[in-house]
Scaffold this active site. Sequence first.
Site, PDB file in Angstrom:
ATOM      1  N   ASP B  43       1.796 -39.899  38.192  1.00 43.36           N
ATOM      2  CA  ASP B  43       1.148 -39.941  39.526  1.00 43.36           C
ATOM      3  C   ASP B  43       0.981 -41.717  39.622  1.00 43.36           C
ATOM      4  O   ASP B  43       0.871 -42.776  39.541  1.00 43.36           O
ATOM      5  CB  ASP B  43      -0.513 -40.423  38.690  1.00 43.36           C
ATOM      6  CG  ASP B  43      -0.987 -38.970  38.423  1.00 43.36           C
ATOM      7  OD1 ASP B  43       0.025 -38.654  37.633  1.00 43.36           O
ATOM      8  OD2 ASP B  43      -2.291 -38.930  37.819  1.00 43.36           O
ATOM      9  N   HIS B  45      -1.090 -42.714  43.043  1.00 45.10           N
ATOM     10  CA  HIS B  45      -2.416 -42.624  43.588  1.00 45.10           C
ATOM     11  C   HIS B  45      -2.185 -44.016  44.082  1.00 45.10           C
ATOM     12  O   HIS B  45      -3.022 -45.169  44.273  1.00 45.10           O
ATOM     13  CB  HIS B  45      -2.958 -42.958  42.129  1.00 45.10           C
ATOM     14  CG  HIS B  45      -3.229 -41.704  41.072  1.00 45.10           C
ATOM     15  ND1 HIS B  45      -4.354 -41.022  42.182  1.00 45.10           N
ATOM     16  CD2 HIS B  45      -3.302 -41.665  40.239  1.00 45.10           C
ATOM     17  CE1 HIS B  45      -4.949 -40.657  41.138  1.00 45.10           C
ATOM     18  NE2 HIS B  45      -3.689 -40.653  39.625  1.00 45.10           N
ATOM     19  N   ASP B  69      -0.960 -36.481  42.566  1.00 47.07           N
ATOM     20  CA  ASP B  69      -1.301 -37.071  42.945  1.00 47.07           C
ATOM     21  C   ASP B  69      -0.675 -38.604  43.294  1.00 47.07           C
ATOM     22  O   ASP B  69      -0.313 -40.029  43.148  1.00 47.07           O
ATOM     23  CB  ASP B  69      -2.165 -37.641  41.104  1.00 47.07           C
ATOM     24  CG  ASP B  69      -2.848 -37.056  40.837  1.00 47.07           C
ATOM     25  OD1 ASP B  69      -3.619 -36.007  41.883  1.00 47.07           O
ATOM     26  OD2 ASP B  69      -3.865 -37.747  39.803  1.00 47.07           O
ATOM     27  N   ASN B 101      -3.799 -32.909  41.428  1.00 50.06           N
ATOM     28  CA  ASN B 101      -5.306 -32.294  41.589  1.00 50.06           C
ATOM     29  C   ASN B 101      -6.098 -33.235  42.485  1.00 50.06           C
ATOM     30  O   ASN B 101      -7.357 -32.860  42.589  1.00 50.06           O
ATOM     31  CB  ASN B 101      -6.043 -32.373  40.295  1.00 50.06           C
ATOM     32  CG  ASN B 101      -6.343 -33.970  39.278  1.00 50.06           C
ATOM     33  OD1 ASN B 101      -5.040 -34.835  39.408  1.00 50.06           O
ATOM     34  ND2 ASN B 101      -7.447 -33.910  39.103  1.00 50.06           N
ATOM     35  N   HIS B 102      -5.147 -34.742  43.136  1.00 48.84           N
ATOM     36  CA  HIS B 102      -5.473 -35.672  43.634  1.00 48.84           C
ATOM     37  C   HIS B 102      -5.465 -35.060  45.041  1.00 48.84           C
ATOM     38  O   HIS B 102      -5.239 -35.512  45.761  1.00 48.84           O
ATOM     39  CB  HIS B 102      -5.574 -36.796  43.451  1.00 48.84           C
ATOM     40  CG  HIS B 102      -6.260 -37.126  42.704  1.00 48.84           C
ATOM     41  ND1 HIS B 102      -7.570 -37.998  42.788  1.00 48.84           N
ATOM     42  CD2 HIS B 102      -6.407 -37.045  41.394  1.00 48.84           C
ATOM     43  CE1 HIS B 102      -8.512 -38.272  41.593  1.00 48.84           C
ATOM     44  NE2 HIS B 102      -7.438 -37.410  40.488  1.00 48.84           N
ATOM     45  N   HIS B 155       1.554 -31.032  37.707  1.00 50.26           N
ATOM     46  CA  HIS B 155       0.829 -32.230  37.434  1.00 50.26           C
ATOM     47  C   HIS B 155      -0.058 -31.640  35.848  1.00 50.26           C
ATOM     48  O   HIS B 155      -0.065 -32.614  35.268  1.00 50.26           O
ATOM     49  CB  HIS B 155      -0.241 -32.378  38.449  1.00 50.26           C
ATOM     50  CG  HIS B 155      -0.696 -33.065  38.136  1.00 50.26           C
ATOM     51  ND1 HIS B 155      -0.245 -34.461  38.562  1.00 50.26           N
ATOM     52  CD2 HIS B 155      -2.261 -33.547  38.164  1.00 50.26           C
ATOM     53  CE1 HIS B 155      -1.353 -35.649  38.403  1.00 50.26           C
ATOM     54  NE2 HIS B 155      -3.047 -35.022  38.504  1.00 50.26           N
ATOM     55  N   HIS B 231      -1.259 -36.887  35.370  1.00 50.45           N
ATOM     56  CA  HIS B 231      -2.669 -36.182  35.694  1.00 50.45           C
ATOM     57  C   HIS B 231      -3.205 -37.445  34.214  1.00 50.45           C
ATOM     58  O   HIS B 231      -4.469 -37.688  34.591  1.00 50.45           O
ATOM     59  CB  HIS B 231      -3.023 -34.947  34.759  1.00 50.45           C
ATOM     60  CG  HIS B 231      -3.782 -34.258  35.403  1.00 50.45           C
ATOM     61  ND1 HIS B 231      -4.310 -34.582  36.214  1.00 50.45           N
ATOM     62  CD2 HIS B 231      -4.604 -33.343  34.379  1.00 50.45           C
ATOM     63  CE1 HIS B 231      -5.194 -33.851  36.285  1.00 50.45           C
ATOM     64  NE2 HIS B 231      -5.835 -32.870  35.223  1.00 50.45           N
TER      65      HIS B 231
END
Lengths: 218, 287
Positions: B43, B45, B69, B101-102, B155, B231
Amino acid sequence: MAWKCPVCGYENTDDALFCIQCGAKRPEGAQQPQAQPAEASQPAEVQAPQQVTIDQQAQQEAQPAEPQAEAQPASPTVASTEPAPQATQQTTPQPPTAQLSQQVEVQQQAQKYYLQFIATPASALNKMKVPLDFDVFESISIGRSPENVIVIPDSEVSRRHAVLSLSNGKLYIEDLNSTNGTYVYDGKLFQPVKGKQEIQANSIIKLGNSTIVKIVRE
Amino acid sequence: MSLLEGSRISEILELVKKAKEQFESEDSLIEISNVKKAVFVGDTHGADFITRAVLEVHKDADVIVFIGDFVDRGPNGIENLELLLKEHLENPKRVILLRGNHESPLTNYYYGFVNEVKRKMGQEEYYEEFKNMFAVMPYAALFDGGPDDKYLVVHGGIARDLKKVEEIKTLPRPDVNPDNAIAFELLWNDPREELDGFVPNIRGDGTFFYGKDVTKKFLEENGLKGIIRGHEVADGWRVDVIDDQRDMKVITVFSSAYHGMRAGALVWDGEKKSFIYDYVSYDRITP
């Protein structure tokens, strides 16, 4: 007379029964000669404090549940300088003989329980095993506030959330009317704990919505 | 009002459109083989400076897989995506982008990306373009580092109803949320070596922890050595041991900065047939 903690080396005052730095139990008898061998023989247990550096509060609070009783089984070679039963004698109510005490100790060690974090918001706690020392604490309280034996820094865990206790070799959990509940996994769902309920080794327990722990016996 | 200039906004929208077409042309399961050096990034982000650092430091890598992500939480989701999409379009087989999932409205409305789009691009409606692109992104990669070194890269992890890795290829796309249970679990589930079976996860309905026994069974049935995934917050990385003797494991790589810990990057050395658990050094001050 001050005593030096065999686990972390902190100099504690005479009236302290547990190390105020790391929570280890005060060793029996003379402090100087003991400190060395005990220190050399506790690598497995020192890891836990190090893992929790992220959450100082959790570190300090979780450790009283993980006293030096742990260092003892791991260090049979130094048993002559500090036999494990002696330490118990001080805290258990008057065992008839030292021998009996020793047997009880062996039995208890054979079925030592731990609470292992599986998931919790303070992610550094995950995988950590906290010993459930029923010979030190008759019942082990779990909650968010600092007076608990096991403190869980999770806003959805109640201040006083649940209690673990051992009676006639059986392990029990009791929910203390917590806001978000205590649940035991039945293999399919997390079922709410109502009142006091027996649990087994390997039980998976949810405290509130965001913390899951496992009862481990080793 | 928007923070970005009109021409820049058009460029971004055009990039997203092209990337969507590119993702549509790709399988849901990307196959990677014959590589000397591969890098796996968890991730990010919205930490575009980490993505940039990885691309810079690992110029010699044959393949770099970003395991989802890319947006939410961090401040530069758009810039991070822009960089990743450009790199992917330039060399789709070298810079591989998997969905997290993002990459979904389920999270983007709550963890910052929709607001970022609104603030920087002036209109919330532009988010639709991103959403539609996310809906067609590949779910996983199959990394073949040699006969005994095959890994699933995804992920979250394995799903209750996924038996064979190849089934990932048949998952429906586009799937906005996604709603397909297998796809959803691939992006949301977490490994726990301490558990057995699939245990309901604290992340919410339909998410699970996958335990040691089910992971081992899945790996054995698919001829895999392990799983590489993101994740979960970690100080760079974390390993769940599935079978110590056979070195089967689930490796979590976390490469963001918002959590204040180190950004991990997992490097595969094809000559030595082993992983290097590396960190991405980055300046703590976000640009």
